[in-house]
Design an enzyme around this catalytic site. Sequence first.
Site, mmCIF file in Angstrom:
data_model
loop_
_atom_site.group_PDB
_atom_site.id
_atom_site.type_symbol
_atom_site.label_atom_id
_atom_site.label_comp_id
_atom_site.label_asym_id
_atom_site.label_seq_id
_atom_site.Cartn_x
_atom_site.Cartn_y
_atom_site.Cartn_z
ATOM 1 N N ASP A 1 123.626 -47.272 -4.425
ATOM 2 C CA ASP A 1 122.365 -47.900 -4.037
ATOM 3 C C ASP A 1 122.103 -49.133 -4.897
ATOM 4 O O ASP A 1 122.201 -49.069 -6.127
ATOM 5 C CB ASP A 1 121.226 -46.884 -4.203
ATOM 6 N N ALA B 1 110.481 -45.900 0.768
ATOM 7 C CA ALA B 1 109.754 -44.952 1.618
ATOM 8 C C ALA B 1 108.921 -43.949 0.836
ATOM 9 O O ALA B 1 108.164 -43.187 1.440
ATOM 10 C CB ALA B 1 110.737 -44.207 2.528
ATOM 11 N N SER B 2 109.036 -43.925 -0.488
ATOM 12 C CA SER B 2 108.252 -42.979 -1.285
ATOM 13 C C SER B 2 106.765 -43.199 -1.048
ATOM 14 O O SER B 2 106.255 -44.308 -1.205
ATOM 15 C CB SER B 2 108.562 -43.139 -2.775
#
Length: 284
Positions: free
Chosen positions: A82, A210-211
Amino acid sequence: MYVVSTKQMLNNARRGGYAVPAFNIHNLETMQVVVETAASMHAPVIIAGTPGTFTHAGTENLMALVSAMAKQYHHPLAIHLDHHTKFDDIAQKVRSGVRSVMIDASHLPFAQNISRVKEVVDFCHRFDVSVEAELGQLGGQEDDVQVNEADAFYTNPVQAREFAEATGIDSLAVAIGTAHGMYASAPALDFSRLENIRQWVNLPLVLHGASGLSTKDIQQTIKLGICKINVATELKNAFSQALKNYLTEYPEATDPRDYLQSAKSAMRDVVSKVIADCGCEGRA
């Protein structure tokens, strides 16, 4: 073969109308919770790590752990780089067995972003490694990549097609109003932009940051083409807060095998909710 590429995972998600969650892991306990929960829910998941995570754990150690846990639970897992930025670093990890890469050159001008990404794609595809890249930038910080809110910009749908065709990437991370970290208030996501991107780009789309997003927002992005949902901060926060609470209540606690259970329980709640939000339970 239990350690797999993300390419088939994301193509399956695209056809099936769900998303695969990519959980950034930071320690053994995070890995255990993600794999155990995914296996119990029969859900496909991606184990993601930033450069800092691979440095912390050691690439060979992390690869061995993912492989061992995939075999233990008879559950296919993908391990994913990532927000990696350096070609030599990516190449070394690919040669160690990693089969999914995100090359992040989104901070560069458009033409240079294409050039940097294509170099990585040309190398990775020789090893059947899937490649994700980002067009547009998210605000906030992910590992050592920091973007001021004023410098963040959204993905241009027309440029996105040119970018995808010129680089040969397997999936595209889009900027539609999310940010790394947790939100002080609900973000205003640009759903119409996402719909336009899907019309212009014939690839699985990825949502970073997206947290903390609502279930409604996550599911709407999936309807509009998102096939991979990245979650990092939410896991870290759940772990840290539960641990702080436990040690405040039991200040004499000294055995990590005991006090880490509360942190694992808190993360388990996050993982199971994200899997449910993504609609991927029973899809592994």
